[in-house]
Design a protein around this motif. Sequence first.
Motif, PDB file in Angstrom:
ATOM      1  N   GLY A  53      93.676  37.858 -53.206  1.00 47.66           N
ATOM      2  CA  GLY A  53      94.862  38.287 -52.482  1.00 47.66           C
ATOM      3  C   GLY A  53      94.984  37.675 -51.103  1.00 47.66           C
ATOM      4  O   GLY A  53      96.092  37.512 -50.573  1.00 47.66           O
ATOM      5  N   PRO A  57      99.185  33.947 -52.833  1.00 43.67           N
ATOM      6  CA  PRO A  57     100.297  34.908 -52.718  1.00 43.67           C
ATOM      7  C   PRO A  57     100.542  35.708 -53.994  1.00 43.67           C
ATOM      8  O   PRO A  57     100.964  36.864 -53.930  1.00 43.67           O
ATOM      9  N   GLU A  60      98.687  38.897 -53.855  1.00 41.02           N
ATOM     10  CA  GLU A  60      98.781  39.718 -52.641  1.00 41.02           C
ATOM     11  C   GLU A  60      99.177  41.153 -52.954  1.00 41.02           C
ATOM     12  O   GLU A  60      98.652  42.102 -52.365  1.00 41.02           O
ATOM     13  N   ASN A  61     100.102  41.343 -53.900  1.00 40.32           N
ATOM     14  CA  ASN A  61     100.540  42.695 -54.245  1.00 40.32           C
ATOM     15  C   ASN A  61      99.442  43.494 -54.933  1.00 40.32           C
ATOM     16  O   ASN A  61      99.431  44.730 -54.866  1.00 40.32           O
ATOM     17  N   LEU A  62      98.525  42.802 -55.601  1.00 43.45           N
ATOM     18  CA  LEU A  62      97.421  43.488 -56.269  1.00 43.45           C
ATOM     19  C   LEU A  62      96.297  43.846 -55.301  1.00 43.45           C
ATOM     20  O   LEU A  62      95.425  44.642 -55.650  1.00 43.45           O
ATOM     21  N   ARG A  63      96.329  43.270 -54.107  1.00 39.04           N
ATOM     22  CA  ARG A  63      95.242  43.496 -53.161  1.00 39.04           C
ATOM     23  C   ARG A  63      95.170  44.962 -52.720  1.00 39.04           C
ATOM     24  O   ARG A  63      94.077  45.521 -52.593  1.00 39.04           O
ATOM     25  N   THR A  64      96.313  45.582 -52.526  1.00 38.53           N
ATOM     26  CA  THR A  64      96.315  46.974 -52.061  1.00 38.53           C
ATOM     27  C   THR A  64      95.706  47.910 -53.097  1.00 38.53           C
ATOM     28  O   THR A  64      94.816  48.710 -52.775  1.00 38.53           O
ATOM     29  N   ILE A  65      96.160  47.821 -54.347  1.00 36.89           N
ATOM     30  CA  ILE A  65      95.619  48.700 -55.379  1.00 36.89           C
ATOM     31  C   ILE A  65      94.157  48.377 -55.655  1.00 36.89           C
ATOM     32  O   ILE A  65      93.343  49.280 -55.898  1.00 36.89           O
ATOM     33  N   SER A  66      93.790  47.100 -55.570  1.00 36.95           N
ATOM     34  CA  SER A  66      92.395  46.720 -55.796  1.00 36.95           C
ATOM     35  C   SER A  66      91.503  47.245 -54.678  1.00 36.95           C
ATOM     36  O   SER A  66      90.356  47.646 -54.930  1.00 36.95           O
ATOM     37  N   GLN A 123      92.400  49.102 -45.139  1.00 39.84           N
ATOM     38  CA  GLN A 123      92.791  47.698 -45.126  1.00 39.84           C
ATOM     39  C   GLN A 123      91.556  46.805 -45.167  1.00 39.84           C
ATOM     40  O   GLN A 123      90.618  47.010 -44.399  1.00 39.84           O
TER      41      GLN A 123
END
Length: 217
Positions: A53, A57, A60-66, A123
């Motif tokens: 992530g 790019p 990147e959206n999967l970084r938060t849930i991961s 974060q």
Amino acid sequence: MCFSATASFSASGVIGAIGAGTIRKADPADRLFAIIPLLFAIQQVFEGIIWLGFAMPAFENLRTISTMMFLIFAWAIWPAYIPIAIASLETDEKRKGILNSLRIPGLIAGIGAIIPIFISGPQPHIMDFHIDYTLQNNIPNQIILMAYNVMYLLCTIVPMFISSRKGMTTYGLANLLGLIIAGIFYQSSVPSTWCFFSALFSIMIFRIIKQSPATDQ
């Protein structure tokens, strides 16, 4: 883990394969403990996605849930699960009773960790080739934080030294060494680093399952 996505995914693949073999070798009563390497493999996949992530790019959206899933494993699942898993192996009734008593602080620590994970928006940050996880709203009460840390160590390390299962003390010493190394050399990324070491050390579970359940004391 720390270091790179390659390290995380490589570790996950190796540990996952050994974990699958461990489960096949395990008796039904031992499977709660035998599944630990496979759980570590899943956890390392999540941290690998976090690394991706930062670099790609598309991830990147999967970084938060991961991030949330990685920390659920690191902060919540392990203190709650380890006492239960090790108690399931125990044949000595006195030791089993002590291990079962650790379920309570383990569950308290696990449930208590879920709250900041969901409300404080953890974060991930890359620091010197490692991932540091910080909460947007830090826990203001240091007594609560200290109590959590004590319960965490009590439930993730101590059960390995209580167990009479052959090889468990060595496994506990390896995890303790991993914690010490992480605390000394990787202070900004202890959860990431220690979980990586613990994931690697979980390979030792195959030997514990394969050996006779005779005492290690």
